[in-house]
Design a protein around this motif. Structure first.
Motif, PDB file in Angstrom:
ATOM      1  N   ARG A 101       0.814  -1.230  -0.112  1.00  0.00           N
ATOM      2  CA  ARG A 101      -0.140  -0.007   0.063  1.00  0.00           C
ATOM      3  C   ARG A 101       1.014   1.419   0.266  1.00  0.00           C
ATOM      4  O   ARG A 101       1.133   1.759   0.850  1.00  0.00           O
ATOM      5  N   CYS A 119     -18.449   2.832  -0.465  1.00  0.00           N
ATOM      6  CA  CYS A 119     -18.546   3.175  -2.003  1.00  0.00           C
ATOM      7  C   CYS A 119     -19.194   2.145  -2.552  1.00  0.00           C
ATOM      8  O   CYS A 119     -18.873   1.162  -2.736  1.00  0.00           O
ATOM      9  N   LYS A 171      -7.783   9.468  -2.809  1.00  0.00           N
ATOM     10  CA  LYS A 171      -7.355   8.173  -2.526  1.00  0.00           C
ATOM     11  C   LYS A 171      -7.596   7.146  -3.465  1.00  0.00           C
ATOM     12  O   LYS A 171      -6.551   6.526  -3.552  1.00  0.00           O
ATOM     13  N   GLU A 173      -4.062   5.501  -4.680  1.00  0.00           N
ATOM     14  CA  GLU A 173      -3.836   4.071  -4.359  1.00  0.00           C
ATOM     15  C   GLU A 173      -4.106   2.908  -5.473  1.00  0.00           C
ATOM     16  O   GLU A 173      -3.873   1.931  -5.349  1.00  0.00           O
ATOM     17  N   CYS A 174      -4.925   3.555  -6.461  1.00  0.00           N
ATOM     18  CA  CYS A 174      -5.265   2.473  -7.451  1.00  0.00           C
ATOM     19  C   CYS A 174      -4.712   2.860  -8.922  1.00  0.00           C
ATOM     20  O   CYS A 174      -3.852   2.009  -9.432  1.00  0.00           O
ATOM     21  N   TRP A 181     -10.178  -2.972  -5.719  1.00  0.00           N
ATOM     22  CA  TRP A 181      -9.678  -1.856  -4.682  1.00  0.00           C
ATOM     23  C   TRP A 181     -10.975  -1.426  -4.096  1.00  0.00           C
ATOM     24  O   TRP A 181     -11.185  -0.934  -2.807  1.00  0.00           O
ATOM     25  N   ARG A 182     -12.278  -1.266  -4.698  1.00  0.00           N
ATOM     26  CA  ARG A 182     -13.282  -0.811  -4.203  1.00  0.00           C
ATOM     27  C   ARG A 182     -13.895  -1.796  -2.815  1.00  0.00           C
ATOM     28  O   ARG A 182     -14.300  -1.282  -1.852  1.00  0.00           O
ATOM     29  N   TYR A 229     -11.311  -1.118  -0.194  1.00  0.00           N
ATOM     30  CA  TYR A 229     -11.631  -0.019   0.440  1.00  0.00           C
ATOM     31  C   TYR A 229     -12.901  -0.078   1.590  1.00  0.00           C
ATOM     32  O   TYR A 229     -13.212   0.611   2.702  1.00  0.00           O
ATOM     33  N   ASN A 230     -13.777  -0.843   1.105  1.00  0.00           N
ATOM     34  CA  ASN A 230     -15.229  -0.886   1.816  1.00  0.00           C
ATOM     35  C   ASN A 230     -15.001  -1.895   3.069  1.00  0.00           C
ATOM     36  O   ASN A 230     -15.678  -1.644   4.042  1.00  0.00           O
ATOM     37  N   ARG A 271      -9.932  -1.426   4.405  1.00  0.00           N
ATOM     38  CA  ARG A 271      -9.215  -0.168   4.673  1.00  0.00           C
ATOM     39  C   ARG A 271      -9.303   0.729   5.699  1.00  0.00           C
ATOM     40  O   ARG A 271     -10.561   0.835   5.966  1.00  0.00           O
ATOM     41  N   HIS A 317     -10.653   3.941   8.009  1.00  0.00           N
ATOM     42  CA  HIS A 317     -11.075   5.262   7.383  1.00  0.00           C
ATOM     43  C   HIS A 317     -10.661   6.293   8.864  1.00  0.00           C
ATOM     44  O   HIS A 317     -11.171   6.059   9.586  1.00  0.00           O
TER      45      HIS A 317
END
Length: 367
Positions: free
Chosen positions: A146, A236, A311, A315-316, A335-336, A339-340, A343, A345
């Motif tokens: 990352r 997201c 972001k 990151e992507c 990645w989504r 992220y959900n 990752r 927050h």
């Protein structure tokens, strides 16, 4: 250049004339000097022979030279003490200085520490800190995976994995390994005033934010990426890349997503042609969704999606090559999900949003 045009013998002769009773005014007139000069010579050289005057002058020169040497030594000592007292001089460096003084001057530890104002107990202290080789390896592995993570997110990942380490130690190792990010954004020269008539979101699906991000394939073909984020849970629901986007395409994507997780009450958008189209307006009216448009030239009115897009890009988009649209869809979807579900927050306590599964097996944020 000579300090005086008179020799020592001439000065002695002039002073001796005054001691023999010759008037001072006559002596000064004949010698061509002032009375002040005469009395200075008399005070300094009265009763001395020319050879004695020469010795006196040599002694004065030697005295001045010794004073200069002593002043230089005192200055060196003060400079050394100043170096030792400086805060950036850590104990390891101070120990090296003590060792150097002992080797050069052949003195004991006690005397070297006394001269350099350094505590002996600090000099003799042996560190009991364990070698953080495994921790360094894990931090490096996280940062290689990352690349946009700062030390705070690295610390959160370590704690989640079970490492008993505080953020200060993570920051020290992170900095020693040269992993800190250099991505300061330029300062804004114009202050943007936020809208005052907006209320904060109180639950999921209350307020969404939506915008486009631009990128390209490895072949150079342009991509337009629709991004949507829930401003309350940071969830997201979709990242959809296409070669071109029209109003009906945005409606189709939102309809597909909202059938699974529900319709939002408000969507914050800018004044792009896709968002002000008749198709988008009709869809929002039929679904009871309010379109909250940003003021022209005020991206801070939709700051949530701007932060999310940064972001996504860091990151992507900036870390992958996309060979085709299908490849881009696959990598952005991975990645989504990361992220959900994984990752951390920072805006909600460094915790990923809590997800619920619906009947289709997809994840959605709770309200």
């Amino acid at each position: 250049m000579k300090a005086s045009k008179f020799t020592d013998a001439q000065k002695a002769f002039i002073v001796k004339q005054g001691e023999e009773g010759t008037p001072v005014a006559e002596i000064c007139r004949k010698a061509g000097i002032s009375q002040a000069t005469y009395f200075n010579w008399k005070k300094k050289y009265a009763g001395l022979m020319p050879s004695e005057m020469k010795k006196l002058r040599e002694l004065e020169d030697e005295n001045r030279r010794l004073k200069k040497i002593v002043a230089d030594l005192m200055l060196d000592k003060e400079m050394l003490q100043d170096v030792v007292k400086r805060k950036p001089l850590r104990p390891d460096r101070k120990r090296e200085i003590i060792d150097g003084v002992r080797e050069d001057w052949r003195v004991s530890v006690r005397r070297a520490c006394k001269v350099l104002k350094f505590d002996r107990s600090t000099y003799q202290y042996k560190s009991r800190r364990r070698d953080p080789a495994s921790l360094k390896a894990r931090i490096k592995e996280i940062c290689e995976t990352r690349v946009r993570y700062g030390y705070r997110r690295v610390h959160y990942v370590l704690r989640r994995e079970g490492w008993e380490v505080n953020p200060k130690r993570v920051y020290r190792i992170y900095k020693e390994m040269g992993l800190q990010l250099r991505n300061k954004s330029p300062k804004r020269r114009v202050k943007a005033k936020l809208r005052e008539d907006r209320a904060d979101a109180v639950c999921s699906n209350d307020v969404w934010a939506m915008d486009f991000v631009h990128d390209q394939l490895a072949t150079g073909r342009k991509l337009r990426i629709l991004t949507v984020v829930d401003t309350f849970s940071r969830y997201c629901p979709v990242i959809d890349p296409r070669f071109s986007y029209r109003g009906e395409d945005v409606v189709a994507t939102l309809d597909r997503v909202c059938r699974d997780i529900g319709y939002p009450k408000t969507i914050r958008v800018d004044n792009g042609s896709e968002f002000i189209s008749l198709d988008m307006d009709l869809w929002a009216y039929q679904r009871g969704v309010t379109l909250d448009f940003s003021r022209p030239g005020k991206p801070t009115d939709n700051a949530f999606i701007e932060a999310f897009n940064s972001k996504l890009r860091g990151e992507c988009l900036n870390t992958h090559w996309f060979m085709s649209r299908e490849d881009a869809c696959e990598k952005m979807e991975d990645w989504r999900r990361y992220y959900n579900e994984e990752r951390p927050h920072s805006a909600i306590g460094n915790m990923p949003p809590i997800m619920l599964k619906n009947s289709d097996g997809d994840t959605s944020p709770p309200c």
